[in-house]
Design a protein around this motif. Structure first.
Motif, mmCIF file in Angstrom:
data_model
loop_
_atom_site.group_PDB
_atom_site.id
_atom_site.type_symbol
_atom_site.label_atom_id
_atom_site.label_comp_id
_atom_site.label_asym_id
_atom_site.label_seq_id
_atom_site.Cartn_x
_atom_site.Cartn_y
_atom_site.Cartn_z
ATOM 1 N N SER A 218 -6.513 -45.969 11.809
ATOM 2 C CA SER A 218 -5.217 -45.378 12.135
ATOM 3 C C SER A 218 -4.893 -45.472 13.621
ATOM 4 C CB SER A 218 -5.182 -43.920 11.676
ATOM 5 O OG SER A 218 -3.943 -43.324 11.980
ATOM 6 N N VAL A 219 -5.859 -45.162 14.475
ATOM 7 C CA VAL A 219 -5.597 -45.201 15.914
ATOM 8 C C VAL A 219 -5.372 -46.626 16.401
ATOM 9 C CG1 VAL A 219 -6.894 -43.086 16.362
ATOM 10 C CG2 VAL A 219 -8.051 -45.297 16.558
ATOM 11 N N ASN A 220 -5.718 -47.602 15.577
ATOM 12 C CA ASN A 220 -5.474 -48.997 15.919
ATOM 13 C C ASN A 220 -4.267 -49.583 15.179
ATOM 14 O OD1 ASN A 220 -7.640 -50.165 17.827
ATOM 15 N ND2 ASN A 220 -8.814 -48.865 16.422
ATOM 16 N N GLY A 221 -3.420 -48.700 14.650
ATOM 17 C CA GLY A 221 -2.143 -49.163 14.131
ATOM 18 C C GLY A 221 -2.090 -49.479 12.657
ATOM 19 N N PHE A 222 -3.112 -49.094 11.897
ATOM 20 C CA PHE A 222 -3.080 -49.312 10.455
ATOM 21 C C PHE A 222 -2.746 -48.009 9.729
ATOM 22 C CE2 PHE A 222 -5.855 -52.783 11.876
ATOM 23 C CZ PHE A 222 -5.271 -53.857 11.220
ATOM 24 N N GLY A 223 -2.092 -48.126 8.601
ATOM 25 C CA GLY A 223 -1.742 -46.963 7.789
ATOM 26 C C GLY A 223 -1.542 -47.384 6.346
ATOM 27 N N ASP A 224 -0.879 -46.520 5.564
ATOM 28 C CA ASP A 224 -0.605 -46.789 4.150
ATOM 29 C C ASP A 224 -1.905 -47.127 3.416
ATOM 30 O OD1 ASP A 224 0.819 -47.125 1.801
ATOM 31 O OD2 ASP A 224 1.385 -49.202 2.252
ATOM 32 N N PHE A 225 -2.886 -46.240 3.542
ATOM 33 C CA PHE A 225 -4.225 -46.517 3.045
ATOM 34 C C PHE A 225 -4.341 -46.355 1.535
ATOM 35 C CE2 PHE A 225 -5.010 -44.872 7.437
ATOM 36 C CZ PHE A 225 -5.487 -46.072 7.970
ATOM 37 N N GLY A 226 -5.186 -47.210 0.956
ATOM 38 C CA GLY A 226 -5.623 -47.059 -0.419
ATOM 39 C C GLY A 226 -7.137 -47.042 -0.455
ATOM 40 N N LEU A 227 -7.723 -46.207 -1.315
ATOM 41 C CA LEU A 227 -9.178 -46.073 -1.416
ATOM 42 C C LEU A 227 -9.608 -46.405 -2.837
ATOM 43 C CD1 LEU A 227 -9.611 -42.650 0.451
ATOM 44 C CD2 LEU A 227 -9.666 -44.962 1.433
ATOM 45 N N PHE A 228 -10.429 -47.429 -2.985
ATOM 46 C CA PHE A 228 -10.821 -47.919 -4.295
ATOM 47 C C PHE A 228 -12.334 -48.061 -4.388
ATOM 48 C CE2 PHE A 228 -6.637 -49.470 -3.192
ATOM 49 C CZ PHE A 228 -5.876 -49.082 -4.298
ATOM 50 N N ALA A 229 -12.860 -47.870 -5.599
ATOM 51 C CA ALA A 229 -14.302 -47.940 -5.825
ATOM 52 C C ALA A 229 -14.782 -49.355 -6.099
ATOM 53 C CB ALA A 229 -14.691 -47.033 -6.993
ATOM 54 N N GLY A 230 -13.868 -50.309 -6.193
ATOM 55 C CA GLY A 230 -14.235 -51.683 -6.458
ATOM 56 C C GLY A 230 -13.005 -52.516 -6.722
ATOM 57 N N PRO A 231 -13.186 -53.805 -6.945
ATOM 58 C CA PRO A 231 -12.043 -54.702 -7.079
ATOM 59 C C PRO A 231 -11.244 -54.543 -8.368
ATOM 60 C CG PRO A 231 -14.093 -55.900 -7.398
ATOM 61 C CD PRO A 231 -14.463 -54.540 -6.912
ATOM 62 N N THR A 232 -11.753 -53.791 -9.327
ATOM 63 C CA THR A 232 -10.950 -53.536 -10.522
ATOM 64 C C THR A 232 -9.928 -52.431 -10.300
ATOM 65 O OG1 THR A 232 -12.671 -52.082 -11.401
ATOM 66 C CG2 THR A 232 -12.697 -54.388 -12.122
ATOM 67 N N GLY A 233 -10.028 -51.752 -9.149
ATOM 68 C CA GLY A 233 -8.974 -50.836 -8.744
ATOM 69 C C GLY A 233 -9.159 -49.381 -9.084
ATOM 70 N N GLU A 234 -10.358 -48.947 -9.504
ATOM 71 C CA GLU A 234 -10.568 -47.536 -9.777
ATOM 72 C C GLU A 234 -10.502 -46.737 -8.475
ATOM 73 O OE1 GLU A 234 -12.855 -49.878 -10.232
ATOM 74 O OE2 GLU A 234 -13.569 -49.917 -12.320
ATOM 75 N N PRO A 235 -9.935 -45.530 -8.494
ATOM 76 C CA PRO A 235 -9.901 -44.705 -7.284
ATOM 77 C C PRO A 235 -11.321 -44.364 -6.828
ATOM 78 C CG PRO A 235 -8.374 -43.866 -8.933
ATOM 79 C CD PRO A 235 -9.212 -44.904 -9.617
ATOM 80 N N TYR A 236 -11.524 -44.331 -5.522
ATOM 81 C CA TYR A 236 -12.836 -44.008 -4.957
ATOM 82 C C TYR A 236 -13.113 -42.517 -5.083
ATOM 83 C CZ TYR A 236 -16.555 -43.425 -1.517
ATOM 84 O OH TYR A 236 -17.731 -43.112 -0.882
ATOM 85 N N ALA A 237 -14.366 -42.177 -5.410
ATOM 86 C CA ALA A 237 -14.786 -40.786 -5.511
ATOM 87 C C ALA A 237 -16.186 -40.641 -4.925
ATOM 88 C CB ALA A 237 -14.781 -40.318 -6.968
ATOM 89 N N VAL A 238 -16.566 -39.421 -4.582
ATOM 90 C CA VAL A 238 -17.890 -39.148 -4.037
ATOM 91 C C VAL A 238 -18.964 -39.682 -4.983
ATOM 92 C CG1 VAL A 238 -19.522 -37.338 -3.418
ATOM 93 C CG2 VAL A 238 -17.125 -37.135 -2.739
ATOM 94 N N GLY A 239 -19.918 -40.385 -4.423
ATOM 95 C CA GLY A 239 -21.009 -40.940 -5.213
ATOM 96 C C GLY A 239 -20.802 -42.374 -5.637
ATOM 97 N N ASP A 240 -19.572 -42.890 -5.546
ATOM 98 C CA ASP A 240 -19.347 -44.299 -5.862
ATOM 99 C C ASP A 240 -20.080 -45.168 -4.849
ATOM 100 O OD1 ASP A 240 -17.772 -43.877 -8.108
ATOM 101 O OD2 ASP A 240 -15.913 -43.789 -6.946
ATOM 102 N N GLY A 241 -20.664 -46.250 -5.315
ATOM 103 C CA GLY A 241 -21.517 -47.057 -4.454
ATOM 104 C C GLY A 241 -20.789 -47.967 -3.489
#
Length: 251
Positions: A218-241
């Motif tokens: 963010s401090v380097n000018g990036f935004g609009d973040f998405g967090l994924f657990a892998g390339p199939t697109g599942e949302p990232y959650a605690v414990g995901d590898g």
């Protein structure tokens, strides 16, 4: 571990034997799936200009180029870059032998990708320089995908330092790990063997929380973040590898 790992361990780590192991270990369909993810999530147009850093032996760079994109791959391993160049005949891809912080800063890339587990290689100051370099490379509105294999939310829940053995053909790897609490670092020791060859090397991965990763970007000018657990697109959650972060460069 008895030895104190060097902060620049990656300079000497990626020689032919480790590189050949990882070239064999990742099936081609995994690379296709990861490039599909980048194209889909960033909405890459045909003939997009893509920066792949560090690119290793070029598996992502080559796949992007096969799809018609204009690609620059940057890596510090001379052996990996040599392999990538030999595999790139006829493709619109340039491979540059350089530190991951020394990328073209012309602001003309439509997208940058940092895939694999390399985001945690650098000491904090070095990582800040890398994030700034990515920002200077990507055009306003361009995209970014960062692969974070050592997010704290992935590494720490249920962490167990158990040895594991991996094999690809005639290469065997014994891997052991420990967590350096004071340094927030994952220290991994590998013994590679192939016939009479034997190589002992240590890797260091700095561990960051998800919030720290997003703040750095963010401090380097990036935004609009998405967090994924892998390339199939599942949302990232605690414990995901694995954590895949997508972002957009501010205009």
């Amino acid at each position: 571990m008895s030895e104190k790992p060097s902060s620049t361990w990656y300079v000497d780590f990626f020689t032919e034997l480790p590189n050949e192991f990882w070239r064999r270990a990742v099936p081609p369909e995994v690379t296709v799936e990861e490039v599909d993810f980048v194209e889909r999530r960033l909405g890459l147009a045909p003939r997009s200009r893509v920066l792949d850093v560090p690119c290793g032996s070029g598996r992502h760079s080559l796949e992007f180029a096969r799809r018609g994109h204009r690609v620059t791959g940057v890596d510090l391993s001379a052996e990996a870059i040599g392999h990538a160049r030999r595999a790139a005949a006829g493709l619109d891809v340039e491979f540059v032998h350089a530190d991951m912080r020394d990328v073209p800063r012309d602001g003309g890339f439509d997208a940058a990708v940092c895939l694999g587990n390399s985001f945690g290689y650098l000491e904090p100051d070095g990582l800040r320089r890398f994030a700034a370099a990515l920002a200077d490379a990507v055009r306003p509105g361009g995209g970014l995908v960062v692969d974070v294999a050592t997010a704290a939310e992935s590494v720490l829940p249920g962490f167990r330092a158990e040895p594991r053995t991996m094999r690809t053909g005639d290469i065997t790897v014994l891997a052991t790990s420990e967590y350096d609490v004071a340094g927030s670092r994952l220290l991994s020791r590998y013994r590679f063997t192939r016939g009479p060859e034997e190589l002992d090397v240590t890797a260091v991965h700095h561990v960051h929380t998800v919030a720290q990763v997003l703040d750095l970007l963010s401090v380097n000018g990036f935004g609009d973040f998405g967090l994924f657990a892998g390339p199939t697109g599942e949302p990232y959650a605690v414990g995901d590898g694995r954590l895949l972060v997508t972002a957009r460069r501010s205009s």
